[in-house]
Design a protein around this motif. Structure first.
Motif, PDB file in Angstrom:
ATOM      1  N   TRP A   1      64.921  38.220 -47.639  1.00 18.52           N
ATOM      2  CA  TRP A   1      65.602  39.512 -47.731  1.00 18.52           C
ATOM      3  C   TRP A   1      66.726  39.580 -46.710  1.00 18.52           C
ATOM      4  CZ3 TRP A   1      64.377  42.696 -51.585  1.00 18.52           C
ATOM      5  CH2 TRP A   1      63.130  42.567 -52.187  1.00 18.52           C
ATOM      6  N   PHE A   2      67.801  40.253 -47.084  1.00 24.20           N
ATOM      7  CA  PHE A   2      68.887  40.597 -46.166  1.00 24.20           C
ATOM      8  C   PHE A   2      69.215  42.062 -46.378  1.00 24.20           C
ATOM      9  CE2 PHE A   2      69.479  36.094 -46.925  1.00 24.20           C
ATOM     10  CZ  PHE A   2      69.833  35.586 -45.686  1.00 24.20           C
ATOM     11  N   ILE A   3      69.283  42.831 -45.300  1.00 30.00           N
ATOM     12  CA  ILE A   3      69.766  44.205 -45.372  1.00 30.00           C
ATOM     13  C   ILE A   3      70.976  44.310 -44.458  1.00 30.00           C
ATOM     14  CG2 ILE A   3      69.313  46.648 -44.966  1.00 30.00           C
ATOM     15  CD1 ILE A   3      66.408  46.150 -45.590  1.00 30.00           C
ATOM     16  N   ARG A   4      72.095  44.651 -45.043  1.00 29.21           N
ATOM     17  CA  ARG A   4      73.333  44.860 -44.289  1.00 29.21           C
ATOM     18  C   ARG A   4      73.589  46.356 -44.243  1.00 29.21           C
ATOM     19  NH1 ARG A   4      79.197  43.366 -46.321  1.00 29.21           N
ATOM     20  NH2 ARG A   4      80.337  44.214 -44.555  1.00 29.21           N
TER      21      ARG A   4
ATOM     22  N   MET B   1      65.506  53.300 -40.237  1.00 29.89           N
ATOM     23  CA  MET B   1      65.136  52.823 -41.563  1.00 29.89           C
ATOM     24  C   MET B   1      63.938  51.908 -41.407  1.00 29.89           C
ATOM     25  SD  MET B   1      67.135  50.749 -44.642  1.00 29.89           S
ATOM     26  CE  MET B   1      68.608  50.797 -43.722  1.00 29.89           C
ATOM     27  N   ARG B   2      62.912  52.169 -42.196  1.00 30.06           N
ATOM     28  CA  ARG B   2      61.719  51.322 -42.229  1.00 30.06           C
ATOM     29  C   ARG B   2      61.524  50.844 -43.662  1.00 30.06           C
ATOM     30  NH1 ARG B   2      60.315  55.534 -38.769  1.00 30.06           N
ATOM     31  NH2 ARG B   2      59.806  54.845 -36.672  1.00 30.06           N
ATOM     32  N   VAL B   3      61.148  49.568 -43.813  1.00 29.77           N
ATOM     33  CA  VAL B   3      60.958  49.002 -45.146  1.00 29.77           C
ATOM     34  C   VAL B   3      59.689  48.169 -45.189  1.00 29.77           C
ATOM     35  CG1 VAL B   3      63.414  48.962 -45.726  1.00 29.77           C
ATOM     36  CG2 VAL B   3      62.369  46.972 -44.655  1.00 29.77           C
ATOM     37  N   THR B   4      59.152  48.036 -46.390  1.00 29.86           N
ATOM     38  CA  THR B   4      57.982  47.201 -46.655  1.00 29.86           C
ATOM     39  C   THR B   4      58.260  46.408 -47.923  1.00 29.86           C
ATOM     40  OG1 THR B   4      56.529  48.894 -45.736  1.00 29.86           O
ATOM     41  CG2 THR B   4      55.497  47.208 -47.082  1.00 29.86           C
ATOM     42  N   THR B   5      57.998  45.107 -47.883  1.00 28.19           N
ATOM     43  CA  THR B   5      58.092  44.282 -49.084  1.00 28.19           C
ATOM     44  C   THR B   5      56.877  44.569 -49.946  1.00 28.19           C
ATOM     45  OG1 THR B   5      59.196  42.558 -47.819  1.00 28.19           O
ATOM     46  CG2 THR B   5      58.293  41.932 -49.956  1.00 28.19           C
ATOM     47  N   GLN B   6      57.118  44.783 -51.234  1.00 27.79           N
ATOM     48  CA  GLN B   6      56.020  45.012 -52.170  1.00 27.79           C
ATOM     49  C   GLN B   6      56.021  43.943 -53.255  1.00 27.79           C
ATOM     50  OE1 GLN B   6      56.494  49.191 -53.411  1.00 27.79           O
ATOM     51  NE2 GLN B   6      54.612  49.523 -52.251  1.00 27.79           N
ATOM     52  N   VAL B   7      54.836  43.674 -53.798  1.00 25.96           N
ATOM     53  CA  VAL B   7      54.639  42.680 -54.838  1.00 25.96           C
ATOM     54  C   VAL B   7      53.939  43.342 -56.021  1.00 25.96           C
ATOM     55  CG1 VAL B   7      52.434  41.881 -53.901  1.00 25.96           C
ATOM     56  CG2 VAL B   7      53.821  40.328 -55.262  1.00 25.96           C
TER      57      VAL B   7
ATOM     58  N   ASP C   1      51.653  46.613 -51.116  1.00 27.48           N
ATOM     59  CA  ASP C   1      52.397  46.066 -49.985  1.00 27.48           C
ATOM     60  C   ASP C   1      52.054  44.595 -49.786  1.00 27.48           C
ATOM     61  OD1 ASP C   1      53.333  48.622 -49.694  1.00 27.48           O
ATOM     62  OD2 ASP C   1      52.196  49.072 -47.880  1.00 27.48           O
ATOM     63  N   LEU C   2      53.088  43.785 -49.532  1.00 32.56           N
ATOM     64  CA  LEU C   2      52.913  42.367 -49.261  1.00 32.56           C
ATOM     65  C   LEU C   2      52.982  42.087 -47.768  1.00 32.56           C
ATOM     66  CD1 LEU C   2      52.725  39.402 -50.257  1.00 32.56           C
ATOM     67  CD2 LEU C   2      55.219  39.411 -50.372  1.00 32.56           C
ATOM     68  N   ASP C   3      53.938  42.689 -47.108  1.00 28.80           N
ATOM     69  CA  ASP C   3      54.177  42.468 -45.680  1.00 28.80           C
ATOM     70  C   ASP C   3      53.989  43.777 -44.928  1.00 28.80           C
ATOM     71  OD1 ASP C   3      55.009  39.840 -46.247  1.00 28.80           O
ATOM     72  OD2 ASP C   3      57.088  40.452 -46.503  1.00 28.80           O
ATOM     73  N   PRO C   4      53.789  43.715 -43.623  1.00 27.60           N
ATOM     74  CA  PRO C   4      53.733  44.942 -42.833  1.00 27.60           C
ATOM     75  C   PRO C   4      55.098  45.635 -42.815  1.00 27.60           C
ATOM     76  CG  PRO C   4      53.048  43.029 -41.510  1.00 27.60           C
ATOM     77  CD  PRO C   4      53.531  42.522 -42.827  1.00 27.60           C
ATOM     78  N   GLU C   5      55.067  46.927 -42.565  1.00 26.55           N
ATOM     79  CA  GLU C   5      56.310  47.690 -42.455  1.00 26.55           C
ATOM     80  C   GLU C   5      57.137  47.156 -41.290  1.00 26.55           C
ATOM     81  OE1 GLU C   5      56.888  52.265 -42.918  1.00 26.55           O
ATOM     82  OE2 GLU C   5      56.498  51.856 -40.794  1.00 26.55           O
ATOM     83  N   ARG C   6      58.445  47.126 -41.466  1.00 23.92           N
ATOM     84  CA  ARG C   6      59.336  46.693 -40.393  1.00 23.92           C
ATOM     85  C   ARG C   6      60.479  47.688 -40.244  1.00 23.92           C
ATOM     86  NH1 ARG C   6      60.253  41.313 -40.859  1.00 23.92           N
ATOM     87  NH2 ARG C   6      58.530  41.145 -42.272  1.00 23.92           N
TER      88      ARG C   6
ATOM     89  N   TRP D   1      56.786  39.626 -59.156  1.00 18.66           N
ATOM     90  CA  TRP D   1      57.855  40.600 -58.933  1.00 18.66           C
ATOM     91  C   TRP D   1      57.892  41.018 -57.469  1.00 18.66           C
ATOM     92  CZ3 TRP D   1      60.873  42.460 -63.014  1.00 18.66           C
ATOM     93  CH2 TRP D   1      60.462  42.068 -64.292  1.00 18.66           C
ATOM     94  N   LEU D   2      59.112  41.281 -56.960  1.00 12.70           N
ATOM     95  CA  LEU D   2      59.302  41.796 -55.601  1.00 12.70           C
ATOM     96  C   LEU D   2      60.214  43.016 -55.619  1.00 12.70           C
ATOM     97  CD1 LEU D   2      59.958  38.570 -53.467  1.00 12.70           C
ATOM     98  CD2 LEU D   2      57.933  40.023 -53.382  1.00 12.70           C
ATOM     99  N   ARG D   3      60.031  43.879 -54.630  1.00 10.24           N
ATOM    100  CA  ARG D   3      60.946  44.986 -54.373  1.00 10.24           C
ATOM    101  C   ARG D   3      60.733  45.431 -52.928  1.00 10.24           C
ATOM    102  NH1 ARG D   3      58.725  50.659 -57.086  1.00 10.24           N
ATOM    103  NH2 ARG D   3      56.983  50.924 -55.636  1.00 10.24           N
ATOM    104  N   LEU D   4      61.608  46.276 -52.447  1.00  5.30           N
ATOM    105  CA  LEU D   4      61.428  46.918 -51.150  1.00  5.30           C
ATOM    106  C   LEU D   4      61.184  48.387 -51.363  1.00  5.30           C
ATOM    107  CD1 LEU D   4      64.261  45.535 -48.819  1.00  5.30           C
ATOM    108  CD2 LEU D   4      61.867  44.860 -48.888  1.00  5.30           C
TER     109      LEU D   4
END
Length: 113
Positions: A34-37, A48-54, A63-68, A85-88
């Protein structure tokens, strides 16, 4: 020969409050990054906080990964052990939880087989 592809999931989108990106089908990939610009932040102390979801089907998510926390103008991280499938999912808030915070972003998903 390995294949790669970079998908632009969000282009110049202004995020405020809760959000989720469009899902992306990644079953063919062995690696995902992932890249967030962050192009612009508005409001005091915008966070801004995000979590990768599957998802197995692109409809039901966990949720796949911990919140960052997204800090800086460009951040990146790798996701592994994903399914089809993936999303944020995430949220943009002011440091006091206020509603005027927003962030204009580009979100990329780089994939390799």
């Amino acid at each position: 020969m390995r294949e790669s592809f970079t998908a632009v999931l969000e282009r110049n989108r202004t995020l405020a409050g809760g959000f989720a990106t469009e899902p992306y089908e990644v079953a063919w990939a062995a690696e995902a990054r992932w890249f967030i610009r962050t192009l612009e932040r508005t409001g005091t102390g915008t966070l801004m906080r995000v979590t990768t979801q599957v998802s197995p089907d692109g409809l039901h998510w966990c949720d796949l990964d911990p919140e960052r926390e997204v800090t800086g103008d460009l951040v990146t991280w790798e996701s592994s052990g994903f399914g089809g499938w993936l999303r944020l999912k995430g949220a943009v808030e002011g440091e006091d939880g206020g509603g005027e915070a927003a962030a204009k972003v580009m979100i990329y998903l780089a994939l390799k087989s």
